[in-house]
Scaffold this motif. Structure first.
Motif, PDB file in Angstrom:
ATOM      1  N   THR A  57      -8.720  -8.872  54.252  1.00  0.00           N
ATOM      2  CA  THR A  57      -8.826  -7.422  53.993  1.00  0.00           C
ATOM      3  C   THR A  57      -8.026  -7.053  52.744  1.00  0.00           C
ATOM      4  N   GLY A  58      -6.860  -7.684  52.577  1.00  0.00           N
ATOM      5  CA  GLY A  58      -6.057  -7.445  51.366  1.00  0.00           C
ATOM      6  C   GLY A  58      -6.844  -7.830  50.120  1.00  0.00           C
ATOM      7  N   PHE A  59      -7.490  -9.006  50.163  1.00  0.00           N
ATOM      8  CA  PHE A  59      -8.278  -9.437  49.001  1.00  0.00           C
ATOM      9  C   PHE A  59      -9.480  -8.517  48.775  1.00  0.00           C
ATOM     10  N   ALA A  60     -10.103  -8.080  49.873  1.00  0.00           N
ATOM     11  CA  ALA A  60     -11.265  -7.186  49.723  1.00  0.00           C
ATOM     12  C   ALA A  60     -10.814  -5.864  49.090  1.00  0.00           C
ATOM     13  N   LEU A  61      -9.648  -5.368  49.519  1.00  0.00           N
ATOM     14  CA  LEU A  61      -9.141  -4.122  48.919  1.00  0.00           C
ATOM     15  C   LEU A  61      -8.855  -4.350  47.431  1.00  0.00           C
ATOM     16  N   GLY A  62      -8.200  -5.475  47.112  1.00  0.00           N
ATOM     17  CA  GLY A  62      -7.893  -5.784  45.713  1.00  0.00           C
ATOM     18  C   GLY A  62      -9.164  -5.767  44.871  1.00  0.00           C
ATOM     19  N   LYS A  63     -10.212  -6.387  45.382  1.00  0.00           N
ATOM     20  CA  LYS A  63     -11.487  -6.445  44.644  1.00  0.00           C
ATOM     21  C   LYS A  63     -12.030  -5.033  44.436  1.00  0.00           C
ATOM     22  N   ARG A  64     -11.979  -4.256  45.506  1.00  0.00           N
ATOM     23  CA  ARG A  64     -12.521  -2.891  45.428  1.00  0.00           C
ATOM     24  C   ARG A  64     -11.740  -2.058  44.399  1.00  0.00           C
ATOM     25  N   LEU A  65     -10.427  -2.303  44.306  1.00  0.00           N
ATOM     26  CA  LEU A  65      -9.609  -1.542  43.355  1.00  0.00           C
ATOM     27  C   LEU A  65      -9.679  -2.123  41.939  1.00  0.00           C
ATOM     28  N   GLY A  66     -10.437  -3.209  41.768  1.00  0.00           N
ATOM     29  CA  GLY A  66     -10.572  -3.807  40.433  1.00  0.00           C
ATOM     30  C   GLY A  66      -9.349  -4.617  40.036  1.00  0.00           C
ATOM     31  N   LYS A  67      -8.599  -5.108  41.038  1.00  0.00           N
ATOM     32  CA  LYS A  67      -7.390  -5.872  40.735  1.00  0.00           C
ATOM     33  C   LYS A  67      -7.682  -7.372  40.694  1.00  0.00           C
TER      34      LYS A  67
END
Ligand code: 3HC
Ligand code: NAI
Length: 697
Positions: A453-463
């Motif tokens: 979930t952390g990685f999915a959030l990072g991807k969504r935020l463009g990080k």
């Protein structure tokens, strides 16, 4: 028959379709297929050839994985020349991204059509090379020298509509690449359009290339490829014919292909794609995220909330008081206004976000419905534990509980809840809505689904997200502390902060360590030093106190107008603070140190090796999974020059046994600080390098 280039005869037209997923890179098989396709078409009695790509894109460039390996025929430049020289009319239909060698193939065709969402570009300089298949010779003939130079030296991806205006495309039309391509070719044949080889076009008009070269070199902060590209474009105007210009391009291309900068930049390209590929997440689905909670709306909380809002999420922000919550919303509004100014957000969207997608709260009940909450309160373990206990009591089951702590022990924070498997570190960098790095810190009990979930959030935020383990400062700040200490030691021994900053910016860092401290606020380092001294430092550690004296006098860097440098209001330039050297000299005298001269080379080498040595410990202890995780952390969070590929790529390029030899030599002067990391010593002894570990992972 080629596996990757399809051949089909449609009336008078031979259609060559590329099918080499994921990006139709122009590897040897594709090049062979294209050559065979052109030859077959010429023997097949057709009038024209159409080239297009199946799947998501036209050719996205040469196959970067082939770089540094023995070349295989046909070479891309020779293939482009062969396409251009065909007696048939050759047309390309573009979609997706036509980049690098892809655009060079298109430019060697006689006409080009593209779908509206296509982007074209020559991004080779970002890989440390220049276009090597005629791009520096054909693009200036088609678009003019200035437009070509801008595209080639920046590597910018240009939208189809702009490329049409520049003359790079002949037509932009919505539709299926094959169908619009066929219709365009039929049109050209019906109207009797001539073959139009770019190499036969007039030489472009020259500009002042020496001035442009100097300006591009300065802007690149030590990166060579954009400046070398200027010389290649110069040849399009000055070489006596097209072939001579191409020969010059090849000579410069070959030189860069052998350079360390090319190796560093290609390492960075693959490392940033590998960093989020974790075997532990194979087959694990992230939890769904709609609403995010943020606790604490100071510098970081406001930035994190902005980042989530810009990515389309809904945010509940919790602060200590109504006034603090309002101040947080003002910070978010200012961040969004900045995004509008930079063209990243429309004014309407800004209004919609502020009205509908952010809720302020001073009560934990407001967080009961969020899917993930990020705590960004003061860096104090007791306060953080209290916050997490309250989150545990109020957040719904399955909510991810994250902390943005910079240094603190995530296991201790997790233990203050009854659900440690839901706790994770999401360490953003300031300003959080701008900086690309996200360290995803995994504690002993963090569940794989929560990591995903952390990685999915990072991807969504463009990080760019990097997995880190728990230790003081995780990957980035832990390494920062080590090399920052090295800089402090050099100051005690005779270098000035200004010489160190200048040497490191010349090496390629965006800023030197002392200018960075001024930017971050000297009070932060001061608080950390006080905290460490309170827990009892090892008596063998060398300490310096002159920076404390600055802080005691109320000088915290840029925010107070004075630190290592003096900052004048409204003026972004800085001058060395004249009070610094007397403070340093007094401390040297008190410690009985006779200052010595440091060359810039020695400063850079010590600083870099301090970084590498700590990085090797971080990898050896499993805090970073692979050397490339460290490299990406330093590239995206700490202004490390991308063209060196990261500190561990830099170390590989130096040779690890030389690095270990230096550490052993310096350990004579400070055996506590300079001890080779076990992993570094092991790799050097075995004659291996850090990249061997990346490849094995
Ligand atoms: N060669 C080999 N592999 C490539 C590649 C290339 N040119 N471009 C992308 N890939 C690979 C990626 O490594 C990735 O592999 P993975 O799935 O195993 O990690 C996969 O293709 C998908 O790439 P992305 O994850 O980057 O996909 P995106 O959709 O986000 O981006 C893209 C697509 C914009 C095409 C991006 O991949 C990109 O910028 N690629 C590089 C383009 C480039 O630099 N071209 C010039 C090459 S140099 C050249 O042409 C020299 C010539 O002048 C002689
Ligand atoms: P800050 O001082 O700007 O903001 C902290 C905010 O938290 C304040 O607005 C305060 O009112 C609020 N707060 C404090 N206790 C609270 C509580 N119990 N409940 C609700 N709100 C509370 O601090 P900053 O710089 O934003 O740092 C926050 C965290 O982020 C720290 O853990 C820090 O280490 C970390 N961090 C900071 C970075 C930086 O560059 N400033 C970079 C990365 C992480």
């Amino acid at each position: 028959m080629s596996q990757v280039i399809g051949y089909e005869k449609v009336g008078d037209i031979a259609v060559l379709s590329a099918n080499n997923p994921p990006v139709n890179a122009l590897g040897a098989e594709v090049r062979q297929g294209l050559l065979a396709g052109i030859e077959r078409a010429e023997a097949d009695g057709v009038q024209a050839v159409l080239i297009y790509g199946e799947g998501r894109t036209y050719f996205a460039g040469a196959d970067i994985r082939e770089f540094g390996k023995p070349p295989q025929d046909p070479w891309l430049p020779a293939l482009c020349d062969r396409i251009e020289a065909s007696p048939l009319m050759v047309v390309s239909s573009l979609h997706g991204t036509a980049l690098g060698g892809g655009l060079e193939v298109a430019l060697s065709c006689h006409y080009r059509i593209a779908t509206p969402l296509t982007k074209v570009g020559l991004p080779e300089v970002n890989l440390g090379i220049i276009p090597g298949a005629g791009g520096t010779q054909r693009l200036p003939r088609v678009a003019g020298v200035e437009a070509a130079l801008e595209m080639i030296t920046t590597g910018r991806h240009v939208q189809a509509s702009e490329a049409l205006q520049m003359g790079v495309l002949d037509k932009v039309q919505d539709g299926d690449p094959r169908e619009i391509g066929l219709a365009f070719v039929r049109d050209l044949l019906e109207t009797g359009a001539p073959r139009r080889p770019v190499c036969e076009m007039a030489k472009p008009t020259p500009i002042d290339f020496d001035a442009t070269y100097d300006a591009v070199l300065k802007k690149g902060r030590g990166q060579l490829s954009p400046a070398i590209a200027v010389r290649a474009v110069q040849a399009s105007c000055e070489a006596h014919d097209f072939a001579a210009g191409q020969a010059r391009e090849r000579e410069l291309f070959t030189e860069l292909m052998a350079s360390d900068q090319r190796k560093g930049l290609i390492h960075a390209f693959f490392a940033e794609r590998a960093v989020s590929k974790l075997p532990e997440l194979q087959g694990i689905n992230p939890r769904e995220l709609h609403q995010i909670g943020v606790v604490g709306g100071g510098t970081m909380g406001a930035g994190i909330a902005t980042s989530a809002l810009l990515a389309g999420l809904t945010v509940v922000l919790l602060e200590m008081s109504v006034d603090a919550a309002k101040a947080a919303k003002d910070r978010i509004a200012a961040n969004l206004a900045g995004a509008v100014k930079r063209g990243k957000l429309s004014p309407d969207a800004q209004e919609e976000i502020l009205e509908n997608r952010i809720t302020l709260s001073t009560d934990y009940d407001g967080l009961s419905g969020v899917d993930l909450v990020i705590e960004a309160v003061f860096e104090d373990m007791e306060i953080k534990k209290q916050v997490f206990a309250k989150l545990d009591a109020t957040c719904k089951s399955g909510a991810v509980l994250a902390t943005n702590t910079s240094y603190l022990d995530l296991n201790e924070i997790a233990a203050s809840t009854g659900r440690p498997s839901d706790v994770i570190g999401l360490h953003f960098f300031s300003p959080a809505h701008v900086m690309k790095l996200l360290e995803i810190v995994v504690a002993d009990h963090t569940a794989p689904e929560v990591i995903a979930t952390g990685f999915a959030l990072g991807k969504r935020l463009g990080k760019v997200s990097v997995r880190a383990g728990v230790c003081d400062g995780f990957i980035g700040n832990r390494i920062l502390n080590a090399y920052r200490t090295c800089a402090d030691h050099m100051v005690l021994d005779g270098a000035s902060p200004f010489q160190i900053d200048a040497a490191l910016t010349r090496f390629g860092f965006a800023m030197g360590p002392f200018a960075v401290s001024d930017l971050a606020g000297l009070d932060i380092g001061w608080a950390a030093r006080k905290r460490k001294r309170a827990t009892g430092l090892d008596p063998r550690a060398r300490e310096s106190f002159y920076a404390d004296k600055l802080c005691e006098a109320g000088h915290f860097g840029q925010k107070t107008g004075k630190g290592y440098y003096v900052y004048e209001p409204g003026n972004r330039s800085r001058k060395p603070n004249p009070e610094i050297m007397p403070l340093i000299e007094a401390e040297r005298a008190a410690k009985g140190i006779s200052p010595r001269e440091f060359t810039d080379e020695e400063i850079v080498r010590r600083y870099m090796i301090a970084m590498v040595n700590e990085a090797a410990k971080v990898v050896g202890e499993g805090i970073a999974r692979r050397p490339l995780d460290v490299d990406i952390t330093l590239l995206y969070g700490y202004g490390f020059p991308r063209y060196w590929g990261g500190p561990l790529k830099w170390a590989d390029l130096q040779g690890l046994s030389d690095v270990v030899d230096d550490i052993r030599r310096w350990s004579g002067e400070d055996p506590y600080y300079w001890q080779p990391a076990p992993l570094l010593e092991k790799l050097a002894t075995e004659g291996r390098c850090f990249d061997d570990l990346n490849k094995a992972s």
